[in-house]
Design a protein around this motif. Structure first.
Motif, short mmCIF file in Angstrom:
data_model
loop_
_atom_site.label_atom_id
_atom_site.label_comp_id
_atom_site.label_asym_id
_atom_site.label_seq_id
_atom_site.Cartn_x
_atom_site.Cartn_y
_atom_site.Cartn_z
N ALA A 56 35.52 6.45 18.67
CA ALA A 56 34.68 7.05 17.62
C ALA A 56 35.17 8.46 17.35
O ALA A 56 35.57 9.17 18.26
N GLU A 57 35.14 8.84 16.08
CA GLU A 57 35.57 10.18 15.70
C GLU A 57 34.83 10.58 14.44
O GLU A 57 34.65 9.76 13.54
N GLY A 58 34.36 11.82 14.39
CA GLY A 58 33.66 12.28 13.21
C GLY A 58 33.86 13.77 12.99
O GLY A 58 34.00 14.53 13.94
N TRP A 59 33.89 14.16 11.73
CA TRP A 59 34.04 15.56 11.33
C TRP A 59 32.98 15.89 10.30
O TRP A 59 32.68 15.07 9.45
N TRP A 60 32.41 17.08 10.37
CA TRP A 60 31.38 17.51 9.43
C TRP A 60 31.87 18.72 8.66
O TRP A 60 32.48 19.62 9.21
N ALA A 61 31.57 18.73 7.36
CA ALA A 61 31.98 19.82 6.48
C ALA A 61 31.41 21.15 6.97
O ALA A 61 30.31 21.17 7.50
N MET A 118 26.21 6.10 16.62
CA MET A 118 26.07 7.39 17.25
C MET A 118 26.35 8.52 16.25
O MET A 118 25.60 9.49 16.20
N LEU A 119 27.41 8.39 15.48
CA LEU A 119 27.74 9.43 14.51
C LEU A 119 26.67 9.55 13.44
O LEU A 119 26.33 10.65 13.02
N ASP A 120 26.14 8.43 13.02
CA ASP A 120 25.06 8.45 12.02
C ASP A 120 23.82 9.15 12.57
O ASP A 120 23.15 9.89 11.86
N ARG A 121 23.49 8.92 13.83
CA ARG A 121 22.33 9.57 14.44
C ARG A 121 22.49 11.08 14.49
O ARG A 121 21.54 11.82 14.25
N LEU A 122 23.68 11.56 14.84
CA LEU A 122 23.92 13.00 14.85
C LEU A 122 23.67 13.60 13.47
O LEU A 122 23.04 14.64 13.35
N GLU A 123 24.16 12.93 12.47
CA GLU A 123 24.00 13.44 11.10
C GLU A 123 22.54 13.35 10.65
O GLU A 123 22.01 14.28 10.06
N ASP A 124 21.87 12.25 10.96
CA ASP A 124 20.46 12.07 10.57
C ASP A 124 19.55 13.11 11.21
O ASP A 124 18.57 13.54 10.61
N ARG A 125 19.87 13.52 12.43
CA ARG A 125 19.03 14.47 13.16
C ARG A 125 19.45 15.91 12.93
O ARG A 125 18.96 16.82 13.58
N SER A 126 20.38 16.13 12.03
CA SER A 126 20.85 17.47 11.67
C SER A 126 21.37 18.26 12.88
O SER A 126 21.15 19.45 13.00
N VAL A 127 22.07 17.57 13.78
CA VAL A 127 22.70 18.24 14.91
C VAL A 127 23.89 19.02 14.38
O VAL A 127 24.74 18.47 13.67
#
Length: 50
Positions: free
Chosen positions: A25-30, A1-10
């Motif tokens: 699941a946990e994710g942070w973006w710069a 799920m986290l990879d999909r968010l990043e791949d789709r530039s959400v």
């Protein structure tokens, strides 16, 4: 799920998925990180399915 968010530039600052009281699941973006405070306009979204 986290990879999909990043791949789709959400544009997402962070995401945390909690199930039965446990973080699954946990994710942070710069430039955001878990230890850097930032403004939140929508703190939580809850959902469930049978």
């Amino acid at each position: 799920m986290l990879d999909r968010l990043e791949d789709r530039s959400v544009e997402c600052h962070s995401i945390m998925v909690v199930r039965c009281g446990h973080v699954v699941a946990e994710g942070w973006w710069a430039p955001y990180s878990a230890d850097r405070p930032h403004l939140l306009y929508s703190l939580t979204k809850s959902s469930w399915s049978p």
